[in-house]
Design a protein around this motif. Structure first.
Motif, short mmCIF file in Angstrom:
data_model
loop_
_atom_site.label_atom_id
_atom_site.label_comp_id
_atom_site.label_asym_id
_atom_site.label_seq_id
_atom_site.Cartn_x
_atom_site.Cartn_y
_atom_site.Cartn_z
N LYS A 139 0.85 -1.19 0.00
CA LYS A 139 0.00 0.00 0.00
C LYS A 139 0.89 1.24 0.00
CE LYS A 139 -4.15 -1.76 2.34
NZ LYS A 139 -5.10 -1.53 3.45
N VAL A 141 1.35 4.51 1.55
CA VAL A 141 0.83 5.17 2.75
C VAL A 141 1.17 6.65 2.77
CG1 VAL A 141 0.71 3.08 4.15
CG2 VAL A 141 2.85 4.40 4.09
N ALA A 257 1.10 -4.49 3.17
CA ALA A 257 -0.33 -4.36 3.43
C ALA A 257 -0.77 -5.06 4.71
CB ALA A 257 -1.13 -4.89 2.24
N ASP A 261 -2.43 -3.01 7.93
CA ASP A 261 -3.77 -3.32 8.42
C ASP A 261 -3.76 -3.84 9.86
OD1 ASP A 261 -4.90 -2.53 6.02
OD2 ASP A 261 -4.92 -4.56 5.18
N ALA A 352 -6.99 0.37 -4.79
CA ALA A 352 -6.69 -0.33 -3.54
C ALA A 352 -5.26 -0.11 -3.09
CB ALA A 352 -6.97 -1.82 -3.71
N ASP A 355 -3.56 4.23 0.07
CA ASP A 355 -4.20 4.25 1.38
C ASP A 355 -3.99 5.65 1.99
OD1 ASP A 355 -5.19 3.83 3.92
OD2 ASP A 355 -4.27 1.85 4.14
N GLU A 356 -5.01 6.50 1.86
CA GLU A 356 -4.87 7.92 2.19
C GLU A 356 -5.14 8.27 3.65
OE1 GLU A 356 -6.79 10.52 -0.65
OE2 GLU A 356 -6.91 8.90 -2.14
N ARG A 357 -5.65 7.33 4.42
CA ARG A 357 -6.14 7.66 5.76
C ARG A 357 -5.05 8.19 6.69
NH1 ARG A 357 -6.69 1.53 8.30
NH2 ARG A 357 -5.33 0.56 6.72
#
Length: 380
Positions: A139, A141, A257, A261, A352, A355-357
């Motif tokens: 991902k 990040v 990933a 997570d 997918a 991952d922008e959070r």
């Protein structure tokens, strides 16, 4: 025992000739040896089954400088600021930065991700897409800046002025590396094919000697192409400065990933450290220091400054961690292009991949929501 490297070795084989395949296997072997040594030195400290983490390991390109390995760009700032190390220590977690030589770059990092010996890495777009297509879950990040320019340099005495003039010539191109895609796009946009050239798969560090000896007629390089020109070995005839911004080579902070997570709290600390470092580097007052650090063990300061100055990217936006449209379009373009040209076998879901959070939270917590342009890379 090192992890399974078959997924991305197969991907490399898809994009190279028989001779290049042999060289790709050699590079993979070097990567395996490097990872064996990395394992002996520790590697990722995640417990089996995603339990307690003892170490967060970040891999990045490093350069030998004054008897030690140094990290340039935002990675070096993260280390020197010390904030991430302190925050992880409060949780009983060690921070390890793993140096990666430019000679093996992407293959070594991909093997580290595959074998779960690293948790994060700051590296290029194309190798990462190859890894994901080969089954290594990653991902993005945090974006790390707005890309690097790619240059085509011809040897001294060659009268070529364009890519068309190089038809049938020997071109040094390190296959499977990020700068392969801009070159391939240029070839396609000129109505040519890779088979119109004699591609010589050699490492960029060996390229200046190859140009000087006449073993190759041209080379595809990053900012070291400007150094080759400065030394009178060759002449730049094209760069991505003449193309769409999407053609630039990008590098981001990628996370494994499953680690991201399973450990969002640790990932948040890592991303916040990179956002803090990006804000420091984006300050015009620190420009001279950023250039000085970028030159350590790599290129002369005047070459780094010239590459930056001619990029067409405003200084503050150069290190922007914003997930703007340019980032999303770039990875969609890279993945689609690689699949269309048979460089990868499996379609990569770039939606997918991003991952922008973590960046969103870091910007809010650090009160930097208005610091960078929201499109993630405004032009001058």
């Amino acid at each position: 025992m090192v992890g399974n490297t078959e997924p991305f070795i197969v991907a490399y084989q898809n994009s190279v000739s028989f001779l290049s395949q042999a060289r790709a296997w050699l590079a993979a072997a070097m990567a395996l040896l490097g990872c064996a040594l990395l394992t002996a030195c520790g590697g990722s400290g995640e417990a089996a089954g995603g339990g307690e983490v003892k170490t967060v390991t970040i891999a990045s390109i490093a350069y030998p400088y004054q008897g030690k390995q140094v990290y340039n760009g935002v990675n070096g700032v993260v280390i020197e600021q010390g904030w991430l190390k302190e925050q992880l220590a409060k949780k009983g977690v060690d921070l390890v930065f793993t140096p990666v030589s430019t000679a093996v770059g992407g293959p070594l990092i991909n093997e580290g991700f595959s074998g779960k010996r690293i948790d994060f890495a700051s590296y290029g777009d194309f190798p990462a897409v190859i890894a994901v297509a080969g089954g290594v879950p990653l991902k993005i990040v945090a974006p790390v800046g707005q890309g690097q320019d790619v240059y085509i340099v011809v040897r001294k005495g060659l009268a070529a002025r364009s890519i068309a003039d190089l038809k049938g010539k020997r071109i040094a191109l390190h296959r499977g590396r990020p700068w392969e895609l801009p070159f391939s796009k240029l070839v396609d946009s000129s109505g040519l094919k890779l088979s119109d050239f004699k591609i010589v798969n050699i490492n960029p560090s060996a390229t200046p000697a190859a140009l000087q000896s006449g073993s190759v007629d041209a080379a595809v390089l990053l900012s070291d192409g400007l150094l080759v020109e400065q030394k009178g070995i060759g002449r730049v005839i094209w760069s991505t400065k003449q193309a769409s911004a999407d053609w630039k080579m990008r590098a981001e902070l990628f996370g494994r990933a499953d680690f991201v997570d399973a450990h969002p709290d640790l990932t948040q600390l890592v991303v916040e450290a990179f956002v803090r470092a990006a804000a420091w580097a984006s300050d015009e007052a620190n420009k001279a220091e950023v250039i000085r650090r970028a030159a350590r063990g790599a290129l002369p300061e005047d070459i780094v400054a010239k590459d930056y100055a001619e990029s067409g990217i405003a200084w503050r936006e150069r290190f922007s961690p914003i997930f703007g449209p340019a980032v999303r379009e770039h990875y969609r373009s890279v993945a689609d292009y690689a699949l269309e040209r048979g460089l990868i076998r499996k379609k990569v879901d770039t939606g997918a991949l991003l991952d922008e959070r973590f960046v969103d939270k870091a910007l809010k917590d650090l009160k930097l929501e208005q610091f960078w342009a929201r499109e993630g890379g405004a032009r001058k």
